[in-house]
Scaffold this motif. Structure first.
Motif, PDB file in Angstrom:
ATOM      1  N   ASP A   5      -2.392  -4.559  -0.029  1.00 36.70           N
ATOM      2  CA  ASP A   5      -2.192  -3.471  -1.000  1.00 36.70           C
ATOM      3  C   ASP A   5      -1.008  -2.590  -0.592  1.00 36.70           C
ATOM      4  N   LEU A   6      -0.950  -2.271   0.680  1.00 34.68           N
ATOM      5  CA  LEU A   6       0.124  -1.424   1.196  1.00 34.68           C
ATOM      6  C   LEU A   6       1.488  -2.093   1.014  1.00 34.68           C
ATOM      7  N   LEU A   7       1.569  -3.364   1.340  1.00 36.17           N
ATOM      8  CA  LEU A   7       2.833  -4.089   1.179  1.00 36.17           C
ATOM      9  C   LEU A   7       3.216  -4.254  -0.288  1.00 36.17           C
ATOM     10  N   THR A   8       2.232  -4.477  -1.140  1.00 40.08           N
ATOM     11  CA  THR A   8       2.510  -4.576  -2.579  1.00 40.08           C
ATOM     12  C   THR A   8       3.131  -3.273  -3.082  1.00 40.08           C
ATOM     13  N   ASP A   9       2.565  -2.151  -2.663  1.00 42.34           N
ATOM     14  CA  ASP A   9       3.118  -0.856  -3.053  1.00 42.34           C
ATOM     15  C   ASP A   9       4.536  -0.680  -2.506  1.00 42.34           C
ATOM     16  N   ALA A  10       4.737  -1.014  -1.254  1.00 38.56           N
ATOM     17  CA  ALA A  10       6.049  -0.834  -0.632  1.00 38.56           C
ATOM     18  C   ALA A  10       7.113  -1.710  -1.294  1.00 38.56           C
ATOM     19  N   PHE A  11       6.813  -2.986  -1.508  1.00 38.00           N
ATOM     20  CA  PHE A  11       7.783  -3.857  -2.170  1.00 38.00           C
ATOM     21  C   PHE A  11       7.997  -3.430  -3.627  1.00 38.00           C
ATOM     22  N   GLY A  12       6.976  -2.875  -4.261  1.00 37.70           N
ATOM     23  CA  GLY A  12       7.149  -2.333  -5.612  1.00 37.70           C
ATOM     24  C   GLY A  12       8.125  -1.173  -5.638  1.00 37.70           C
ATOM     25  N   ARG A  13       8.082  -0.339  -4.616  1.00 34.26           N
ATOM     26  CA  ARG A  13       9.017   0.779  -4.524  1.00 34.26           C
ATOM     27  C   ARG A  13      10.448   0.283  -4.298  1.00 34.26           C
ATOM     28  N   VAL A  14      10.585  -0.776  -3.521  1.00 32.89           N
ATOM     29  CA  VAL A  14      11.915  -1.378  -3.343  1.00 32.89           C
ATOM     30  C   VAL A  14      12.439  -1.846  -4.690  1.00 32.89           C
ATOM     31  N   SER A  15      11.602  -2.528  -5.454  1.00 32.62           N
ATOM     32  CA  SER A  15      12.023  -3.020  -6.765  1.00 32.62           C
ATOM     33  C   SER A  15      12.441  -1.872  -7.690  1.00 32.62           C
ATOM     34  N   GLU A  16      11.643  -0.824  -7.727  1.00 28.61           N
ATOM     35  CA  GLU A  16      12.004   0.341  -8.554  1.00 28.61           C
ATOM     36  C   GLU A  16      13.354   0.904  -8.128  1.00 28.61           C
ATOM     37  N   SER A  17      13.586   0.984  -6.847  1.00 26.71           N
ATOM     38  CA  SER A  17      14.844   1.536  -6.330  1.00 26.71           C
ATOM     39  C   SER A  17      16.021   0.632  -6.663  1.00 26.71           C
ATOM     40  N   VAL A  18      15.847  -0.668  -6.500  1.00 27.86           N
ATOM     41  CA  VAL A  18      16.931  -1.605  -6.830  1.00 27.86           C
ATOM     42  C   VAL A  18      17.294  -1.459  -8.301  1.00 27.86           C
ATOM     43  N   HIS A  19      16.305  -1.452  -9.163  1.00 25.54           N
ATOM     44  CA  HIS A  19      16.579  -1.320 -10.601  1.00 25.54           C
ATOM     45  C   HIS A  19      17.237   0.021 -10.919  1.00 25.54           C
ATOM     46  N   ARG A  20      16.777   1.089 -10.308  1.00 31.71           N
ATOM     47  CA  ARG A  20      17.343   2.416 -10.556  1.00 31.71           C
ATOM     48  C   ARG A  20      18.815   2.471 -10.128  1.00 31.71           C
ATOM     49  N   VAL A  21      19.141   1.869  -9.003  1.00 32.12           N
ATOM     50  CA  VAL A  21      20.516   1.911  -8.503  1.00 32.12           C
ATOM     51  C   VAL A  21      21.454   1.037  -9.337  1.00 32.12           C
ATOM     52  N   THR A 115       7.748 -12.704  -3.502  1.00 36.23           N
ATOM     53  CA  THR A 115       7.269 -11.862  -2.412  1.00 36.23           C
ATOM     54  C   THR A 115       5.904 -11.277  -2.748  1.00 36.23           C
ATOM     55  N   LEU A 116       5.766 -10.737  -3.960  1.00 41.06           N
ATOM     56  CA  LEU A 116       4.473 -10.170  -4.366  1.00 41.06           C
ATOM     57  C   LEU A 116       3.384 -11.223  -4.410  1.00 41.06           C
ATOM     58  N   HIS A 117       3.739 -12.424  -4.831  1.00 43.87           N
ATOM     59  CA  HIS A 117       2.755 -13.519  -4.860  1.00 43.87           C
ATOM     60  C   HIS A 117       2.272 -13.828  -3.445  1.00 43.87           C
ATOM     61  N   LEU A 118       3.195 -13.888  -2.488  1.00 42.52           N
ATOM     62  CA  LEU A 118       2.824 -14.117  -1.091  1.00 42.52           C
ATOM     63  C   LEU A 118       1.920 -12.999  -0.582  1.00 42.52           C
ATOM     64  N   VAL A 119       2.355 -11.780  -0.785  1.00 45.48           N
ATOM     65  CA  VAL A 119       1.635 -10.619  -0.246  1.00 45.48           C
ATOM     66  C   VAL A 119       0.240 -10.512  -0.853  1.00 45.48           C
ATOM     67  N   ALA A 120       0.120 -10.755  -2.146  1.00 41.42           N
ATOM     68  CA  ALA A 120      -1.174 -10.613  -2.823  1.00 41.42           C
ATOM     69  C   ALA A 120      -2.232 -11.549  -2.252  1.00 41.42           C
ATOM     70  N   GLY A 121      -1.803 -12.683  -1.737  1.00 45.81           N
ATOM     71  CA  GLY A 121      -2.761 -13.644  -1.220  1.00 45.81           C
ATOM     72  C   GLY A 121      -3.101 -13.496   0.250  1.00 45.81           C
ATOM     73  N   LEU A 122      -2.544 -12.498   0.914  1.00 47.85           N
ATOM     74  CA  LEU A 122      -2.769 -12.343   2.352  1.00 47.85           C
ATOM     75  C   LEU A 122      -4.114 -11.708   2.667  1.00 47.85           C
ATOM     76  N   THR A 123      -4.739 -12.227   3.693  1.00 48.81           N
ATOM     77  CA  THR A 123      -5.943 -11.606   4.232  1.00 48.81           C
ATOM     78  C   THR A 123      -5.552 -10.885   5.519  1.00 48.81           C
ATOM     79  N   GLU A 124      -6.385  -9.971   5.947  1.00 46.16           N
ATOM     80  CA  GLU A 124      -6.060  -9.134   7.105  1.00 46.16           C
ATOM     81  C   GLU A 124      -5.759  -9.938   8.372  1.00 46.16           C
ATOM     82  N   ASN A 125      -6.470 -11.020   8.590  1.00 53.10           N
ATOM     83  CA  ASN A 125      -6.258 -11.780   9.819  1.00 53.10           C
ATOM     84  C   ASN A 125      -4.963 -12.591   9.811  1.00 53.10           C
ATOM     85  N   GLU A 126      -4.319 -12.741   8.661  1.00 48.93           N
ATOM     86  CA  GLU A 126      -3.066 -13.503   8.592  1.00 48.93           C
ATOM     87  C   GLU A 126      -1.859 -12.730   9.125  1.00 48.93           C
ATOM     88  N   PHE A 127      -1.957 -11.424   9.197  1.00 42.77           N
ATOM     89  CA  PHE A 127      -0.812 -10.624   9.643  1.00 42.77           C
ATOM     90  C   PHE A 127      -0.423 -10.912  11.089  1.00 42.77           C
TER      91      PHE A 127
END
Length: 169
Positions: A5-21, A115-127
């Motif tokens: 969830d945290l990574l999904t939010d963070a990568f989403g913010r990157v996407s918003e920033s890229v589009h804004r710039v 990236t979001l597809h990868l992150v969404a499927g991660l479980t805690e022990n995979e990190f």
């Protein structure tokens, strides 16, 4: 909140920033350099996307979208197909000529979706899974994803700064 969830939010913010710039910029502004050796907005966005594409493809043990989805042919850059921009000289930065914001955003969005597809499927022990043994200590999946985020944020910040400088000129 999970790590995914945290990574999904963070990568989403990157996407918003890229589009804004990038949104609304023409090729002239995308390619502008604030001095002879500075990176352009186009190079920064292309490079952060190339690094993300490279690292996510490596994690997934698959081809980079740059190659498999034909982005290398659409960009038509005078660089080796596997080039990510790492260590580019000023001349190599200048060789990254992008004809439109849509081209940059199209490639970025496809990499972002993977990236979001990868992150969404991660479980805690995979990190803690080792993804790169070429470093000491070996790089875990969690560390690699944070590295990608750090690179993304650094370069999008630089691109936003350049856009601001160019808009005030």
């Amino acid at each position: 909140m999970t790590g995914a969830d945290l990574l999904t939010d963070a990568f989403g913010r990157v996407s918003e920033s890229v589009h804004r710039v990038v949104k609304g910029l023409d090729a002239r502004i995308l390619m502008a350099r604030i001095d002879a050796d500075a990176n352009s907005i186009a190079w920064l966005i292309w490079h952060l996307t190339r690094i993300q594409d490279d690292h996510i493809a490596d994690i997934l043990d698959t081809d980079q979208i740059w190659l498999s989805a034909g982005w290398v042919d659409r960009f038509r850059l005078p660089l080796p197909p596997a080039d990510t921009g790492y260590g580019h000289s000023s001349d190599e930065v200048a060789a990254v000529v992008v004809e439109s914001a849509d081209l940059l955003l199209g490639y970025f969005d496809e990499v972002h979706d993977r990236t979001l597809h990868l992150v969404a499927g991660l479980t805690e022990n995979e990190f803690d899974r080792i993804v790169d043994e070429n470093w000491t200590p070996a790089v875990t999946l969690g560390v690699r994803l944070v590295s990608v985020l750090t690179d993304d944020l650094e370069h999008i910040g630089q691109a936003a700064f350049i856009r601001g400088v160019l808009q005030r000129r």
